[in-house]
Design a protein around this motif. Structure first.
Motif, short mmCIF file in Angstrom:
data_model
loop_
_atom_site.label_atom_id
_atom_site.label_comp_id
_atom_site.label_asym_id
_atom_site.label_seq_id
_atom_site.Cartn_x
_atom_site.Cartn_y
_atom_site.Cartn_z
N HIS A 134 -3.61 -8.12 1.07
CA HIS A 134 -2.84 -7.14 0.30
C HIS A 134 -1.53 -7.74 -0.22
CE1 HIS A 134 -4.98 -3.34 0.54
NE2 HIS A 134 -5.14 -3.45 1.85
N GLN A 161 0.81 -1.23 0.00
CA GLN A 161 0.00 0.00 0.00
C GLN A 161 0.84 1.27 0.00
OE1 GLN A 161 -2.64 -1.31 3.46
NE2 GLN A 161 -4.03 -0.07 2.24
N HIS A 211 -7.38 -9.01 6.27
CA HIS A 211 -7.47 -7.93 5.28
C HIS A 211 -6.06 -7.53 4.82
CE1 HIS A 211 -9.17 -3.88 3.87
NE2 HIS A 211 -7.87 -3.71 3.83
N GLU A 212 -5.16 -7.34 5.80
CA GLU A 212 -3.79 -6.91 5.46
C GLU A 212 -3.05 -8.02 4.72
OE1 GLU A 212 -3.27 -3.87 5.64
OE2 GLU A 212 -4.99 -3.48 6.94
N CYS A 265 -10.65 0.60 3.41
CA CYS A 265 -9.23 0.43 3.11
C CYS A 265 -8.64 1.78 2.72
CB CYS A 265 -9.08 -0.57 1.96
SG CYS A 265 -7.38 -0.87 1.48
ZN LIG Z 1 -6.53 -2.38 2.91
#
Ligand SMILES: [Zn+2]
Length: 172
Positions: free
Chosen positions: A135, A50, A131-132, A89
């Motif tokens: 990624h 990210q 969730h992470e 997010c």
């Molecule tokens: Zn996220």
């Protein structure tokens, strides 16, 4: 240092991140910066892709001030029971939708001291970690929402993608 957050439409968010080979000062600095960026943006988790770094690591704090720095994680669900939670997010600003995930997991990872750690996690922290973790495999929460929700947000996502591509062109 506060990193710039990569937004929906950025190619790096769709890549499979690489394992961290060695936990050196550079990696520790990146993780510190990621924590700073997470707090600055009021997020509960932030994964390296990210911020434009395609490595398998993320940071999180479920809101109790306990920071976790997770390197090379592996997640195993410990239950078939799914829990539904509204997710958002930092890379997909302005969109919040429900996602179903296992409510209890086992996470194995390396900490910043290079030690192998295994933890059983449930509830909100388990949701954040999954969730992470996604990624790191180029998966975003909007991929996992219901078909109806997908239809509802598709226009917004397309617009966001266009905007991101345009901004990245200018940068180049
Ligand atoms: Zn996220």
């Amino acid at each position: 240092m506060i990193y710039e957050i990569k937004k929906y439409g950025s190619d790096i968010l769709r890549e499979e991140a690489k394992n961290v080979e060695k936990i050196d000062d550079e990696i520790k600095t990146i993780l510190d910066n990621m924590v700073e960026t997470m707090y600055e943006t009021k997020g509960v988790g932030l994964a390296a892709p990210q911020v434009g770094i395609s490595l398998r690591m993320f940071v999180c704090d479920k809101g109790d001030g306990v920071v976790k720095k997770i390197i090379n994680p592996k997640i195993t669900p410990l239950t078939n029971t799914l829990t539904e939670c509204e997710e958002g997010c930092l890379s997909v600003p302005g969109i919040y939708k429900k996602v179903r995930r296992p409510e209890k997991i086992k996470i194995e990872y390396t900490n910043i001291d290079g030690e192998n750690v295994t933890e059983e996690v449930d509830d909100f922290l388990a949701i954040i970690m999954q969730h992470e973790y996604d990624h790191l495999d180029g998966i975003l929460f909007v991929d996992k929402v219901s078909p109806i929700a997908k239809r509802m947000i598709s226009r917004k996502l397309q617009a966001m993608k266009k905007e991101t591509k345009k901004a990245e062109e200018v940068e180049d």
